[in-house]
Design an enzyme around this catalytic site. Structure first.
Site, PDB file in Angstrom:
ATOM      1  N   LYS A  16      33.089 -21.517   1.289  1.00 46.74           N
ATOM      2  CA  LYS A  16      32.973 -20.286   0.501  1.00 46.74           C
ATOM      3  C   LYS A  16      33.050 -19.038   1.367  1.00 46.74           C
ATOM      4  CE  LYS A  16      27.918 -20.420  -0.011  1.00 46.74           C
ATOM      5  NZ  LYS A  16      27.721 -21.353   1.145  1.00 46.74           N
ATOM      6  N   ARG A  91      20.204 -17.355  -3.386  1.00 51.84           N
ATOM      7  CA  ARG A  91      20.084 -18.788  -3.127  1.00 51.84           C
ATOM      8  C   ARG A  91      18.901 -19.402  -3.862  1.00 51.84           C
ATOM      9  NH1 ARG A  91      22.868 -18.800   2.050  1.00 51.84           N
ATOM     10  NH2 ARG A  91      22.984 -20.863   2.965  1.00 51.84           N
ATOM     11  N   ARG A 130      32.607 -28.057  12.299  1.00 51.74           N
ATOM     12  CA  ARG A 130      32.356 -26.645  12.601  1.00 51.74           C
ATOM     13  C   ARG A 130      31.373 -26.525  13.765  1.00 51.74           C
ATOM     14  NH1 ARG A 130      29.993 -22.909   7.929  1.00 51.74           N
ATOM     15  NH2 ARG A 130      27.956 -23.619   8.613  1.00 51.74           N
ATOM     16  N   ARG A 136      27.200 -23.307  16.248  1.00 53.43           N
ATOM     17  CA  ARG A 136      26.085 -22.676  15.550  1.00 53.43           C
ATOM     18  C   ARG A 136      24.848 -23.541  15.703  1.00 53.43           C
ATOM     19  NH1 ARG A 136      27.091 -20.642   9.473  1.00 53.43           N
ATOM     20  NH2 ARG A 136      25.151 -21.777   9.155  1.00 53.43           N
ATOM     21  N   ARG A 147      19.731 -28.695   5.026  1.00 54.95           N
ATOM     22  CA  ARG A 147      20.338 -27.590   4.272  1.00 54.95           C
ATOM     23  C   ARG A 147      20.943 -28.082   2.963  1.00 54.95           C
ATOM     24  NH1 ARG A 147      23.743 -26.067   8.950  1.00 54.95           N
ATOM     25  NH2 ARG A 147      25.052 -24.810   7.622  1.00 54.95           N
TER      26      ARG A 147
HETATM   27  P1  ADP Z   1      25.583 -22.113   5.164  1.00 53.80           P
HETATM   28  O1  ADP Z   1      26.104 -21.646   3.817  1.00 53.80           O
HETATM   29  O2  ADP Z   1      26.599 -22.831   5.949  1.00 53.80           O
HETATM   30  O3  ADP Z   1      24.273 -22.845   5.064  1.00 53.80           O
HETATM   31  P2  ADP Z   1      24.766 -19.350   5.857  1.00 53.80           P
HETATM   32  O4  ADP Z   1      25.361 -18.601   6.972  1.00 53.80           O
HETATM   33  O5  ADP Z   1      25.021 -18.857   4.475  1.00 53.80           O
HETATM   34  O6  ADP Z   1      25.248 -20.847   6.058  1.00 53.80           O
HETATM   35  O7  ADP Z   1      23.162 -19.433   6.049  1.00 53.80           O
HETATM   36  C1  ADP Z   1      22.570 -19.905   7.238  1.00 53.80           C
HETATM   37  C2  ADP Z   1      21.050 -19.871   7.114  1.00 53.80           C
HETATM   38  O8  ADP Z   1      20.603 -18.535   6.899  1.00 53.80           O
HETATM   39  C3  ADP Z   1      20.462 -20.655   5.937  1.00 53.80           C
HETATM   40  O9  ADP Z   1      20.285 -22.032   6.236  1.00 53.80           O
HETATM   41  C4  ADP Z   1      19.128 -19.930   5.723  1.00 53.80           C
HETATM   42  O10 ADP Z   1      18.154 -20.326   6.671  1.00 53.80           O
HETATM   43  C5  ADP Z   1      19.492 -18.491   6.008  1.00 53.80           C
HETATM   44  N1  ADP Z   1      19.888 -17.770   4.760  1.00 53.80           N
HETATM   45  C6  ADP Z   1      21.081 -17.187   4.524  1.00 53.80           C
HETATM   46  N2  ADP Z   1      21.116 -16.617   3.305  1.00 53.80           N
HETATM   47  C7  ADP Z   1      19.899 -16.855   2.753  1.00 53.80           C
HETATM   48  C8  ADP Z   1      19.301 -16.552   1.489  1.00 53.80           C
HETATM   49  N3  ADP Z   1      19.977 -15.891   0.538  1.00 53.80           N
HETATM   50  N4  ADP Z   1      18.017 -16.967   1.279  1.00 53.80           N
HETATM   51  C9  ADP Z   1      17.327 -17.623   2.215  1.00 53.80           C
HETATM   52  N5  ADP Z   1      17.826 -17.954   3.412  1.00 53.80           N
HETATM   53  C10 ADP Z   1      19.098 -17.582   3.685  1.00 53.80           C
END
Ligand code: ADP
Length: 190
Positions: A16, A91, A130, A136, A147
């Site tokens: 996404k 989320r 990735r 990362r 996750r």
């Molecule tokens: P991915 O979609 O691959 O899990 P993201 O870059 O969107 O990666 O998010 C990485 C981490 O950042 C998440 O596992 C969480 O810990 C934190 N995070 C990001 N966006 C949110 C959110 N909206 N609410 C809570 N935690 C978030």
């Protein structure tokens, strides 16, 4: 008129982020990725970064009030007035309700939620791939599984939330980047 206030929803590794960036370029609007913003905060060693780091490293969600604060500030920026694509926010249902409130306060509302889905095995494979490319720190096998669990438990309910709102467009995220981009264009035109 085409939607310009959009949200991308889907499990980690569904692609996404890539698709959100691509569509944002085409539409000439910014993406808002809370993941990127939180990683930048961690790298900068800011207060928010300090609060977020442990949760991120464990593959847990950063507390709602922290993320909502980050998103609220960004949504008030002038470059967001003409449209935006949210990637990774909201989320949780609490975050989705906060987003509604924030946008209402700005006299705007969400127009479309694109929900992408692919099988769990393909997702884990992509994330491990990735991990080896980008390094990362939250892309280890244990964190990835965590996750994924967190997504199913806390974020997937948002599919229903936006379906009931009548703005949900669901599509298959399996295929080449071009194929998926084409599906997204189709979903937006429908
Ligand atoms: P991915 O979609 O691959 O899990 P993201 O870059 O969107 O990666 O998010 C990485 C981490 O950042 C998440 O596992 C969480 O810990 C934190 N995070 C990001 N966006 C949110 C959110 N909206 N609410 C809570 N935690 C978030």
């Amino acid at each position: 008129m085409k939607a310009r206030r959009l949200l991308f929803l889907g499990p980690p590794g569904v692609g996404k982020g890539t698709q959100a960036q691509r569509l944002a370029r085409e539409l000439g609007i910014p993406t808002i990725s809370t993941g990127d913003m939180l990683r930048a905060a961690v790298a900068a060693g800011s207060e928010i970064g300090k609060k977020a780091k442990g949760f991120m490293d464990r593959g847990e969600l950063v507390p709602d009030e922290v993320v909502i604060g980050v998103a609220e500030l960004r949504l008030a920026d002038p470059d967001v007035a003409g449209g935006f694509i949210l990637d990774g926010f909201p989320r949780t249902v609490v975050q989705a309700e906060a987003l509604d409130r924030i946008l209402r306060g700005l006299g705007r509302e969400l127009e479309c939620c694109i929900a992408m889905e692919v099988s769990e095995t393909a997702l884990v494979k992509r994330l491990l791939n990735r991990a080896s490319l980008e390094g990362r720190s939250d892309d280890t096998e244990d964190t990835i599984q965590n996750r994924m669990r967190v997504y199913r438990a806390q974020t997937e309910p948002l599919v229903k939330y936006y379906r009931e709102r009548g703005i949900l467009r669901e599509l298959d995220g399996l295929g080449s980047m071009d194929e998926v981009a084409e599906r997204i264009r189709g979903a937006l035109a429908a």
